[in-house]
Design a protein around this motif. Structure first.
Motif, PDB file in Angstrom:
ATOM      1  N   GLY A 173       0.773  -1.233   0.000  1.00  0.00           N
ATOM      2  CA  GLY A 173       0.000   0.000   0.000  1.00  0.00           C
ATOM      3  C   GLY A 173       0.802   1.279   0.000  1.00  0.00           C
ATOM      4  N   GLY A 174       2.115   1.163   0.089  1.00  0.00           N
ATOM      5  CA  GLY A 174       2.935   2.366   0.055  1.00  0.00           C
ATOM      6  C   GLY A 174       2.960   2.973  -1.345  1.00  0.00           C
ATOM      7  N   GLY A 175       3.544   4.164  -1.442  1.00  0.00           N
ATOM      8  CA  GLY A 175       3.643   4.812  -2.738  1.00  0.00           C
ATOM      9  C   GLY A 175       3.955   6.287  -2.606  1.00  0.00           C
ATOM     10  N   LEU A 176       3.767   6.975  -3.720  1.00  0.00           N
ATOM     11  CA  LEU A 176       4.016   8.419  -3.777  1.00  0.00           C
ATOM     12  C   LEU A 176       2.685   9.154  -3.755  1.00  0.00           C
ATOM     13  CD1 LEU A 176       5.881  10.881  -4.322  1.00  0.00           C
ATOM     14  CD2 LEU A 176       5.618  10.364  -6.775  1.00  0.00           C
ATOM     15  N   VAL A 177       2.572  10.144  -2.888  1.00  0.00           N
ATOM     16  CA  VAL A 177       1.333  10.908  -2.761  1.00  0.00           C
ATOM     17  C   VAL A 177       1.683  12.368  -2.494  1.00  0.00           C
ATOM     18  CG1 VAL A 177       1.124  10.444  -0.285  1.00  0.00           C
ATOM     19  CG2 VAL A 177      -0.935  10.932  -1.637  1.00  0.00           C
ATOM     20  N   GLN A 178       0.805  13.255  -2.915  1.00  0.00           N
ATOM     21  CA  GLN A 178       1.020  14.675  -2.644  1.00  0.00           C
ATOM     22  C   GLN A 178       0.622  15.005  -1.214  1.00  0.00           C
ATOM     23  OE1 GLN A 178      -1.121  16.843  -5.721  1.00  0.00           O
ATOM     24  NE2 GLN A 178       0.775  17.040  -6.907  1.00  0.00           N
ATOM     25  N   ALA A 179       1.216  16.055  -0.682  1.00  0.00           N
ATOM     26  CA  ALA A 179       0.851  16.514   0.650  1.00  0.00           C
ATOM     27  C   ALA A 179      -0.659  16.764   0.723  1.00  0.00           C
ATOM     28  CB  ALA A 179       1.612  17.789   0.988  1.00  0.00           C
ATOM     29  N   GLY A 180      -1.245  16.327   1.829  1.00  0.00           N
ATOM     30  CA  GLY A 180      -2.688  16.435   2.001  1.00  0.00           C
ATOM     31  C   GLY A 180      -3.451  15.202   1.547  1.00  0.00           C
ATOM     32  N   GLY A 181      -2.763  14.310   0.858  1.00  0.00           N
ATOM     33  CA  GLY A 181      -3.400  13.103   0.366  1.00  0.00           C
ATOM     34  C   GLY A 181      -3.475  11.996   1.405  1.00  0.00           C
ATOM     35  N   SER A 182      -3.946  10.843   0.948  1.00  0.00           N
ATOM     36  CA  SER A 182      -4.152   9.698   1.841  1.00  0.00           C
ATOM     37  C   SER A 182      -3.557   8.436   1.241  1.00  0.00           C
ATOM     38  CB  SER A 182      -5.642   9.472   2.083  1.00  0.00           C
ATOM     39  OG  SER A 182      -6.239  10.582   2.715  1.00  0.00           O
ATOM     40  N   LEU A 183      -3.172   7.539   2.122  1.00  0.00           N
ATOM     41  CA  LEU A 183      -2.768   6.184   1.741  1.00  0.00           C
ATOM     42  C   LEU A 183      -3.262   5.229   2.804  1.00  0.00           C
ATOM     43  CD1 LEU A 183       0.980   6.512   0.596  1.00  0.00           C
ATOM     44  CD2 LEU A 183      -0.962   5.912  -0.854  1.00  0.00           C
ATOM     45  N   ARG A 184      -3.481   3.985   2.398  1.00  0.00           N
ATOM     46  CA  ARG A 184      -3.841   2.944   3.350  1.00  0.00           C
ATOM     47  C   ARG A 184      -2.834   1.820   3.236  1.00  0.00           C
ATOM     48  NH1 ARG A 184      -8.726  -1.442   3.336  1.00  0.00           N
ATOM     49  NH2 ARG A 184      -9.239  -1.439   5.550  1.00  0.00           N
ATOM     50  N   LEU A 185      -2.098   1.587   4.301  1.00  0.00           N
ATOM     51  CA  LEU A 185      -1.148   0.487   4.341  1.00  0.00           C
ATOM     52  C   LEU A 185      -1.831  -0.756   4.901  1.00  0.00           C
ATOM     53  CD1 LEU A 185       2.026   2.262   5.791  1.00  0.00           C
ATOM     54  CD2 LEU A 185       1.221   2.145   3.418  1.00  0.00           C
ATOM     55  N   SER A 186      -1.436  -1.896   4.369  1.00  0.00           N
ATOM     56  CA  SER A 186      -1.923  -3.180   4.864  1.00  0.00           C
ATOM     57  C   SER A 186      -0.726  -4.042   5.253  1.00  0.00           C
ATOM     58  CB  SER A 186      -2.734  -3.904   3.797  1.00  0.00           C
ATOM     59  OG  SER A 186      -3.865  -3.168   3.420  1.00  0.00           O
ATOM     60  N   CYS A 187      -0.950  -4.907   6.211  1.00  0.00           N
ATOM     61  CA  CYS A 187       0.087  -5.852   6.629  1.00  0.00           C
ATOM     62  C   CYS A 187      -0.585  -7.195   6.851  1.00  0.00           C
ATOM     63  CB  CYS A 187       0.759  -5.370   7.909  1.00  0.00           C
ATOM     64  SG  CYS A 187       1.914  -6.553   8.623  1.00  0.00           S
ATOM     65  N   ALA A 188      -0.261  -8.155   5.984  1.00  0.00           N
ATOM     66  CA  ALA A 188      -0.831  -9.489   6.068  1.00  0.00           C
ATOM     67  C   ALA A 188       0.115 -10.399   6.831  1.00  0.00           C
ATOM     68  CB  ALA A 188      -1.075 -10.036   4.659  1.00  0.00           C
ATOM     69  N   ALA A 189      -0.431 -11.115   7.789  1.00  0.00           N
ATOM     70  CA  ALA A 189       0.380 -11.986   8.634  1.00  0.00           C
ATOM     71  C   ALA A 189       0.066 -13.453   8.372  1.00  0.00           C
ATOM     72  CB  ALA A 189       0.131 -11.656  10.102  1.00  0.00           C
ATOM     73  N   SER A 190       1.089 -14.258   8.406  1.00  0.00           N
ATOM     74  CA  SER A 190       0.898 -15.700   8.307  1.00  0.00           C
ATOM     75  C   SER A 190       0.743 -16.265   9.712  1.00  0.00           C
ATOM     76  CB  SER A 190       2.106 -16.346   7.623  1.00  0.00           C
ATOM     77  OG  SER A 190       3.255 -16.214   8.443  1.00  0.00           O
ATOM     78  N   GLY A 191       0.302 -17.500   9.815  1.00  0.00           N
ATOM     79  CA  GLY A 191       0.215 -18.132  11.118  1.00  0.00           C
ATOM     80  C   GLY A 191      -1.177 -18.058  11.717  1.00  0.00           C
ATOM     81  N   ARG A 192      -1.393 -18.876  12.744  1.00  0.00           N
ATOM     82  CA  ARG A 192      -2.717 -18.993  13.335  1.00  0.00           C
ATOM     83  C   ARG A 192      -2.864 -18.261  14.660  1.00  0.00           C
ATOM     84  NH1 ARG A 192      -3.210 -25.446  12.820  1.00  0.00           N
ATOM     85  NH2 ARG A 192      -0.971 -25.252  13.091  1.00  0.00           N
ATOM     86  N   THR A 193      -1.853 -17.471  15.027  1.00  0.00           N
ATOM     87  CA  THR A 193      -1.901 -16.810  16.331  1.00  0.00           C
ATOM     88  C   THR A 193      -2.043 -15.297  16.220  1.00  0.00           C
ATOM     89  OG1 THR A 193       0.513 -16.645  16.401  1.00  0.00           O
ATOM     90  CG2 THR A 193      -0.499 -18.617  17.364  1.00  0.00           C
TER      91      THR A 193
END
Length: 124
Positions: A8-28
């Motif tokens: 979800g990272g990237g280049l954005v202008q000031a005042g803009g928005s981004l949404r980062l995601s983090c996917a985890a493996s495992g059952r805990t």
């Protein structure tokens, strides 16, 4: 072993928005707190936000409070960082991390697994 993959990272202008995601493996995933940290060029890695295992507690660095929101979906083993009103000083590599405990923490040593990071660049 736990693997964390940010996106979800990237280049954005000031005042803009981004949404980062983090996917985890495992059952805990749902048993532990999660956190986001960032490292700007030439600076130490710093705490950004943390969320408890249930999502009931969150805590933010003063520099992002009111602009960033951390959340998690335990059914999807994913933690998110919604970033609004971005500033050039938010430019950094953002890392998600798995907590060693169920409660929130701002201390790096209380996180035991880390993702590879995703670059966020905010232009002025």
């Amino acid at each position: 072993q736990v693997q964390l993959v940010e996106s979800g990272g990237g280049l954005v202008q000031a005042g803009g928005s981004l949404r980062l995601s983090c996917a985890a493996s495992g059952r805990t995933f749902s048993s532990y707190a999660m956190g986001w940290f960032r490292q700007a060029p030439g600076k130490e890695r710093e705490f950004v936000a943390t969320i408890s295992r249930t999502g009931g507690s969150t805590y933010y660095a003063d520099s992002v409070k009111g602009r960033f929101t951390i959340s998690r979906d335990n059914a999807k083993n994913t933690v998110y960082l919604q970033m609004n009103s971005l500033k050039p000083e938010d430019t950094a590599v953002y890392y998600c991390a798995k907590g060693a405990y169920s409660g929130i923490s701002i201390t790096e040593r209380e996180y035991d697994y880390w993702g590879q990071g995703t670059q966020v660049t905010v232009s002025s």
